[in-house]
Design a protein around this motif. Structure first.
Motif, mmCIF file in Angstrom:
data_model
loop_
_atom_site.group_PDB
_atom_site.id
_atom_site.type_symbol
_atom_site.label_atom_id
_atom_site.label_comp_id
_atom_site.label_asym_id
_atom_site.label_seq_id
_atom_site.Cartn_x
_atom_site.Cartn_y
_atom_site.Cartn_z
ATOM 1 N N PRO A 54 0.820 -1.210 0.000
ATOM 2 C CA PRO A 54 0.000 0.000 0.000
ATOM 3 C C PRO A 54 0.858 1.266 0.000
ATOM 4 C CG PRO A 54 0.039 -0.982 2.177
ATOM 5 C CD PRO A 54 0.712 -1.956 1.271
ATOM 6 N N ILE A 55 0.231 2.363 -0.393
ATOM 7 C CA ILE A 55 0.927 3.650 -0.507
ATOM 8 C C ILE A 55 0.316 4.659 0.454
ATOM 9 C CG2 ILE A 55 1.567 5.537 -2.064
ATOM 10 C CD1 ILE A 55 2.844 2.868 -2.820
ATOM 11 N N GLY A 56 1.182 5.447 1.072
ATOM 12 C CA GLY A 56 0.745 6.585 1.870
ATOM 13 C C GLY A 56 1.211 7.865 1.211
ATOM 14 N N THR A 57 0.478 8.943 1.434
ATOM 15 C CA THR A 57 0.907 10.249 0.948
ATOM 16 C C THR A 57 0.986 11.214 2.120
ATOM 17 O OG1 THR A 57 -1.368 10.995 0.471
ATOM 18 C CG2 THR A 57 -0.148 9.924 -1.314
ATOM 19 N N VAL A 58 1.927 12.136 2.037
ATOM 20 C CA VAL A 58 2.013 13.210 3.021
ATOM 21 C C VAL A 58 2.458 14.460 2.290
ATOM 22 C CG1 VAL A 58 4.399 12.548 3.658
ATOM 23 C CG2 VAL A 58 3.037 13.994 5.199
ATOM 24 N N VAL A 76 -7.390 9.577 6.752
ATOM 25 C CA VAL A 76 -6.885 10.941 6.549
ATOM 26 C C VAL A 76 -6.514 11.566 7.886
ATOM 27 C CG1 VAL A 76 -7.543 13.279 5.845
ATOM 28 C CG2 VAL A 76 -8.148 11.322 4.395
ATOM 29 N N TYR A 77 -5.367 12.233 7.903
ATOM 30 C CA TYR A 77 -4.960 13.028 9.066
ATOM 31 C C TYR A 77 -4.576 14.418 8.585
ATOM 32 C CZ TYR A 77 -2.471 14.822 13.076
ATOM 33 O OH TYR A 77 -2.074 15.630 14.133
ATOM 34 N N VAL A 78 -5.104 15.425 9.245
ATOM 35 C CA VAL A 78 -4.790 16.818 8.918
ATOM 36 C C VAL A 78 -4.271 17.503 10.169
ATOM 37 C CG1 VAL A 78 -5.720 19.046 8.192
ATOM 38 C CG2 VAL A 78 -6.487 16.945 7.061
ATOM 39 N N ARG A 125 -4.998 2.498 -4.468
ATOM 40 C CA ARG A 125 -3.572 2.383 -4.153
ATOM 41 C C ARG A 125 -3.217 3.084 -2.845
ATOM 42 N NH1 ARG A 125 0.239 1.606 -7.792
ATOM 43 N NH2 ARG A 125 1.417 1.065 -5.913
ATOM 44 N N ILE A 126 -3.854 4.216 -2.593
ATOM 45 C CA ILE A 126 -3.445 5.057 -1.459
ATOM 46 C C ILE A 126 -4.326 4.764 -0.251
ATOM 47 C CG2 ILE A 126 -3.212 7.435 -0.639
ATOM 48 C CD1 ILE A 126 -2.542 8.180 -3.576
ATOM 49 N N LYS A 127 -3.695 4.306 0.823
ATOM 50 C CA LYS A 127 -4.412 3.856 2.011
ATOM 51 C C LYS A 127 -4.335 4.845 3.172
ATOM 52 C CE LYS A 127 -5.247 0.130 -0.265
ATOM 53 N NZ LYS A 127 -6.577 -0.020 -0.910
ATOM 54 N N ALA A 128 -3.471 5.834 3.064
ATOM 55 C CA ALA A 128 -3.353 6.844 4.112
ATOM 56 C C ALA A 128 -2.887 8.145 3.480
ATOM 57 C CB ALA A 128 -2.367 6.407 5.192
ATOM 58 N N ALA A 129 -3.441 9.254 3.948
ATOM 59 C CA ALA A 129 -3.071 10.561 3.413
ATOM 60 C C ALA A 129 -2.998 11.567 4.552
ATOM 61 C CB ALA A 129 -4.076 11.027 2.364
ATOM 62 N N ALA A 130 -1.890 12.294 4.608
ATOM 63 C CA ALA A 130 -1.696 13.269 5.684
ATOM 64 C C ALA A 130 -1.329 14.625 5.105
ATOM 65 C CB ALA A 130 -0.597 12.801 6.635
ATOM 66 N N SER A 131 -1.838 15.662 5.742
ATOM 67 C CA SER A 131 -1.504 17.041 5.385
ATOM 68 C C SER A 131 -1.037 17.758 6.642
ATOM 69 C CB SER A 131 -2.723 17.756 4.802
ATOM 70 O OG SER A 131 -2.521 19.164 4.777
ATOM 71 N N PHE A 132 0.081 18.472 6.527
ATOM 72 C CA PHE A 132 0.553 19.308 7.625
ATOM 73 C C PHE A 132 0.725 20.740 7.125
ATOM 74 C CE2 PHE A 132 1.726 15.039 8.879
ATOM 75 C CZ PHE A 132 1.339 15.016 10.219
ATOM 76 N N HIS A 133 0.162 21.637 7.843
ATOM 77 C CA HIS A 133 0.024 23.054 7.471
ATOM 78 C C HIS A 133 -0.308 23.218 5.997
ATOM 79 C CE1 HIS A 133 4.326 23.160 6.182
ATOM 80 N NE2 HIS A 133 4.590 22.570 7.328
ATOM 81 N N GLY A 134 -1.220 22.342 5.527
ATOM 82 C CA GLY A 134 -1.690 22.434 4.143
ATOM 83 C C GLY A 134 -2.667 23.587 3.987
ATOM 84 N N GLY A 135 -2.579 24.267 2.850
ATOM 85 C CA GLY A 135 -3.460 25.396 2.601
ATOM 86 C C GLY A 135 -4.590 25.052 1.649
ATOM 87 N N LEU A 170 2.372 11.073 12.259
ATOM 88 C CA LEU A 170 2.555 10.559 10.901
ATOM 89 C C LEU A 170 2.996 9.096 10.918
ATOM 90 C CD1 LEU A 170 2.582 11.171 7.856
ATOM 91 C CD2 LEU A 170 4.972 11.891 8.114
ATOM 92 N N THR A 171 3.957 8.779 11.738
ATOM 93 C CA THR A 171 4.448 7.399 11.759
ATOM 94 C C THR A 171 3.397 6.454 12.336
ATOM 95 O OG1 THR A 171 5.630 7.836 13.844
ATOM 96 C CG2 THR A 171 6.886 8.034 11.788
ATOM 97 N N ASP A 172 2.614 6.923 13.302
ATOM 98 C CA ASP A 172 1.519 6.092 13.813
ATOM 99 C C ASP A 172 0.484 5.825 12.714
ATOM 100 O OD1 ASP A 172 2.663 5.901 16.303
ATOM 101 O OD2 ASP A 172 1.263 7.271 17.294
ATOM 102 N N LEU A 173 0.143 6.871 11.959
ATOM 103 C CA LEU A 173 -0.826 6.732 10.875
ATOM 104 C C LEU A 173 -0.367 5.674 9.880
ATOM 105 C CD1 LEU A 173 -3.307 7.805 9.170
ATOM 106 C CD2 LEU A 173 -1.668 9.375 8.096
ATOM 107 N N PHE A 174 0.886 5.779 9.438
ATOM 108 C CA PHE A 174 1.388 4.838 8.446
ATOM 109 C C PHE A 174 1.553 3.442 9.024
ATOM 110 C CE2 PHE A 174 3.565 8.376 5.715
ATOM 111 C CZ PHE A 174 2.322 8.701 5.175
ATOM 112 N N ALA A 175 1.979 3.342 10.268
ATOM 113 C CA ALA A 175 2.152 2.020 10.880
ATOM 114 C C ALA A 175 0.818 1.281 10.976
ATOM 115 C CB ALA A 175 2.775 2.161 12.262
ATOM 116 N N GLU A 176 -0.264 2.012 11.183
ATOM 117 C CA GLU A 176 -1.582 1.396 11.344
ATOM 118 C C GLU A 176 -2.284 1.106 10.028
ATOM 119 O OE1 GLU A 176 -3.682 4.113 13.852
ATOM 120 O OE2 GLU A 176 -2.367 3.769 15.586
#
Length: 245
Positions: free
Chosen positions: A120-124, A174-176, A143-153, A236-242
């Motif tokens: 699986p693929i993650g995006t950040v 998703v984590y924001v 394909r994408i199983k996790a997606a994270a945004s940090f200070h995304g506009g 982020l690492t918790d999100l991807f690990a899970e």
């Protein structure tokens, strides 16, 4: 830790990218696409990719501005305070549309697959990359199983390509992580995004990093905050690990 320089063929040309892998990474383990902030690929992002690769992932850091190469390099601490570099940066950011990155992301996923990443693929994404990480999850949900945004506009703006409009297509978790005060992602957008994700029954979390400024995660930013950055790494690492299993 190894870094391989790639040339990825897209519909519009050839994008440079860095591919990062640690000695303990399995070629069949999960992959991660790291979507840049406004200053483009550089040593600071390489270091972040190396840290993620150290968790066992194959990490791709593509140049989203490749259509306008060569450009920069830019100093993240001063680029927006000098008029000449500010104008150049804004031209790159506004000239690289969501649609362009969505199209490019197909090639990025193919590049990971060609390297043997069958998991699986993650995006950040950071800053401008945050919306791109979420839009990629919506367009490539298988394909994408996790997606994270940090200070995304502009994650829930009035624009037609705003990620919240594609919430119903997202299957990823998703984590924001939002900056405490961020003009590019004000409170009303946070509320709108939360409503869209909740209505679409997307597994998600939106967290407010009180006291952090836009850019706090990236070590060469003027507003970098070490404690806040470490908190972001934990999330982020918790999100991807899970999810990337």
């Amino acid at each position: 830790m190894t870094k391989q320089d790639l040339q990825i063929k897209t519909h519009d040309g050839v994008a440079k990218a860095g591919l990062f892998r640690s000695a303990k990474a399995s070629p069949f383990k999960a992959g991660v696409i790291l979507y840049q902030d406004a200053f483009g690929p550089r040593p600071a992002l390489d270091g972040m990719a190396e840290r993620l690769a150290g968790e066992g992932y194959t990490v791709l850091v593509p140049d989203l501005f490749y259509r306008n190469a060569p450009y920069g390099p830019f100093d993240a601490k001063t680029a927006f305070t000098v008029e000449e570099t500010k104008v150049a940066l804004m031209a790159l950011v506004t000239g690289t549309t969501q649609a362009m990155t969505i199209s490019d992301s197909s090639a990025f996923l193919d590049a990971l697959a060609s390297d043997g990443v069958t998991g699986p693929i993650g995006t950040v994404g950071y800053c401008m990359g945050g919306a791109r990480a979420l839009n990629a999850a919506a367009i490539y949900p298988d394909r994408i199983k996790a997606a994270a945004s940090f200070h995304g506009g502009n994650l829930a703006s009035d624009a037609e390509d705003s990620p919240h409009r594609k919430a119903a297509s997202i299957k990823a978790r998703v984590y924001v992580g939002m900056a405490g005060v961020d003009r590019s992602f004000p409170a009303e957008q946070s509320t709108r995004l939360a409503e869209a994700l909740r209505t679409a029954e997307v597994d998600h979390a939106i967290e407010n990093y009180v006291g952090m400024a836009h850019g706090w995660c990236v070590p060469d930013h003027s507003v970098y905050d070490e404690a806040g950055a470490e908190r972001h790494w934990k999330r982020l690492t918790d999100l991807f690990a899970e999810t990337l299993v």
